[in-house]
Scaffold this active site. Sequence first.
Site, short mmCIF file in Angstrom:
data_model
loop_
_atom_site.label_atom_id
_atom_site.label_comp_id
_atom_site.label_asym_id
_atom_site.label_seq_id
_atom_site.Cartn_x
_atom_site.Cartn_y
_atom_site.Cartn_z
N MET A 47 -25.97 38.13 -35.10
CA MET A 47 -26.82 36.96 -34.86
C MET A 47 -27.83 37.22 -33.74
O MET A 47 -28.39 36.27 -33.18
CB MET A 47 -25.94 35.76 -34.49
CG MET A 47 -24.97 35.41 -35.58
SD MET A 47 -25.35 33.82 -36.29
CE MET A 47 -24.15 33.82 -37.61
N LYS A 48 -28.03 38.49 -33.44
CA LYS A 48 -28.97 38.83 -32.38
C LYS A 48 -30.33 39.15 -32.99
O LYS A 48 -30.45 39.45 -34.18
CB LYS A 48 -28.43 40.03 -31.59
CG LYS A 48 -27.17 39.70 -30.79
CD LYS A 48 -26.55 40.95 -30.18
CE LYS A 48 -25.36 40.60 -29.31
NZ LYS A 48 -24.66 41.82 -28.82
N HIS A 81 -24.41 33.57 -31.24
CA HIS A 81 -24.72 34.43 -30.09
C HIS A 81 -25.68 35.51 -30.54
O HIS A 81 -25.30 36.33 -31.38
CB HIS A 81 -23.40 35.02 -29.56
CG HIS A 81 -23.56 36.04 -28.49
ND1 HIS A 81 -23.77 35.72 -27.16
CD2 HIS A 81 -23.56 37.39 -28.56
CE1 HIS A 81 -23.87 36.83 -26.46
NE2 HIS A 81 -23.75 37.86 -27.28
N ASN A 129 -29.20 34.21 -22.93
CA ASN A 129 -28.11 35.07 -22.46
C ASN A 129 -28.61 35.94 -21.31
O ASN A 129 -29.65 36.59 -21.42
CB ASN A 129 -27.64 35.95 -23.63
CG ASN A 129 -26.36 36.69 -23.34
OD1 ASN A 129 -25.51 36.21 -22.59
ND2 ASN A 129 -26.22 37.86 -23.93
N GLU A 130 -27.89 35.91 -20.18
CA GLU A 130 -28.11 36.86 -19.07
C GLU A 130 -29.52 36.83 -18.48
O GLU A 130 -30.17 37.85 -18.28
CB GLU A 130 -27.77 38.29 -19.54
CG GLU A 130 -26.35 38.41 -20.07
CD GLU A 130 -25.96 39.82 -20.49
OE1 GLU A 130 -26.81 40.73 -20.43
OE2 GLU A 130 -24.79 40.01 -20.87
N GLU A 236 -16.54 35.91 -23.66
CA GLU A 236 -16.47 37.33 -24.06
C GLU A 236 -15.31 38.03 -23.33
O GLU A 236 -15.42 39.14 -22.86
CB GLU A 236 -17.80 38.04 -23.77
CG GLU A 236 -18.99 37.34 -24.39
CD GLU A 236 -20.30 38.06 -24.18
OE1 GLU A 236 -20.28 39.26 -23.81
OE2 GLU A 236 -21.36 37.46 -24.37
N TRP A 285 -13.50 39.46 -26.65
CA TRP A 285 -14.63 40.24 -27.16
C TRP A 285 -14.15 41.42 -27.99
O TRP A 285 -14.34 42.59 -27.66
CB TRP A 285 -15.56 40.66 -26.03
CG TRP A 285 -16.96 40.93 -26.52
CD1 TRP A 285 -17.61 42.14 -26.54
CD2 TRP A 285 -17.87 39.99 -27.10
NE1 TRP A 285 -18.87 42.00 -27.08
CE2 TRP A 285 -19.05 40.69 -27.44
CE3 TRP A 285 -17.82 38.62 -27.37
CZ2 TRP A 285 -20.17 40.08 -28.01
CZ3 TRP A 285 -18.92 37.99 -27.94
CH2 TRP A 285 -20.07 38.71 -28.26
C1 XIL Z 1 -22.37 44.08 -26.89
C2 XIL Z 1 -21.60 44.51 -28.14
O1 XIL Z 1 -20.20 44.37 -27.90
C3 XIL Z 1 -21.96 45.95 -28.46
O2 XIL Z 1 -21.35 46.31 -29.70
C4 XIL Z 1 -23.46 46.10 -28.57
O3 XIL Z 1 -23.77 47.45 -28.77
C5 XIL Z 1 -24.15 45.60 -27.30
O4 XIL Z 1 -23.79 44.23 -27.05
N1 XIL Z 1 -22.83 40.78 -23.07
C6 XIL Z 1 -23.15 40.15 -24.24
C7 XIL Z 1 -22.80 40.75 -25.54
O5 XIL Z 1 -23.60 38.99 -24.22
O6 XIL Z 1 -23.73 40.42 -26.55
C8 XIL Z 1 -22.68 42.27 -25.43
O7 XIL Z 1 -22.12 42.72 -26.65
C9 XIL Z 1 -21.78 42.64 -24.26
C10 XIL Z 1 -22.34 42.13 -22.98
#
Ligand code: XIL
Length: 324
Positions: A47-48, A81, A129-130, A236, A285
Amino acid sequence: IDTDVFLKDKAANNFFVGAAVSTNRLSGKYNELLTTEFNSITAESEMKMRTIFLGPGNYNWTAPDALVNYATENNLNIHGHALVWHVEVPDWMTTFTGTDEEFEQIIEDYIKAVVTRYAGKITSWDVVNEAINDGGGIRNSIFLEKMGSDYIAKCFQWAREADPDALLFYNDYNTPEDLTKQNDVYAMIDELQSNNIPIDGIGLQMHISIDNPTRQQIQVDVDKAIERNLIVHFSELDIRVNPDGRQIVNSLTEERDFAQRLKYKEVVDLYNSIPDSFKYAITVWGIRDPESWIIDQYNRPDWPLLFDDSFDRKSAHIGFLEGL
Ligand code: XIL
């Protein structure tokens, strides 16, 4: 181990117990595990933007649709997400030559297309996010550069316009441990709320270790969320047994296994003590240790999750149940 007690049942109807999943892991033992132990899923990548957003007005729905269909068929909640994240920016976007106004319109169209498509099926979104740096301050990104510092507010407004019923979350990591980051996350949220921007909750990612953060540090963060009437999602959760500062172990020793059980119990017990109206879900996660993103991220062995490579429950699973 009491094998007929499942995570989702012990959490009962107080909150969802979720797992990050990928479309290539939805059959066989995964399907059995997901549908018995969990009642919510988050897409690890489907969903990214990098998966969906092929170009302006050009969206690929194959992977997200597959995940939503699976969840619907199996009566699983889905947490969306993530609509906007500085890490998964598609390559075409980094060479975009249009105006800032055209860029903003493309992002608005994207957010509204995704949220509208899954309205009624996806009940909650990590809208942004972040967005805050480690150590504080707004993180620089293509969104900040081209849309200005109110890009976060705009994303929440667009998501709300597309789905009046979805719970809209801000999601970030390390805020229990990093107090300047924590301060700036809540200052940002205070500004959104003072401008009547719709935000319903905060996702604390909880990528933690057996040593950090302490329960008290997590509680301080959770209290700040509740003070602001925010629903709290431990979004996560994974717990590293090879944390910084300790001698690295190359197998899950009994001592680290037990420490992990205690930490899962502590975190889940804390979440369980949150007033029900501020609960949403605890999402781990991943399912099996070998699939954890942590191993690549920290470039060392680790066993951060609830199940081992044979899909068997670990002591961590006992700790999770003990916390419920
Ligand atoms: C991570 C996935 O677990 C990996 O498979 C991908 O390569 C990179 O993203 N914070 C987040 C998540 O919000 O989307 C990230 O997930 C981990 C850190």
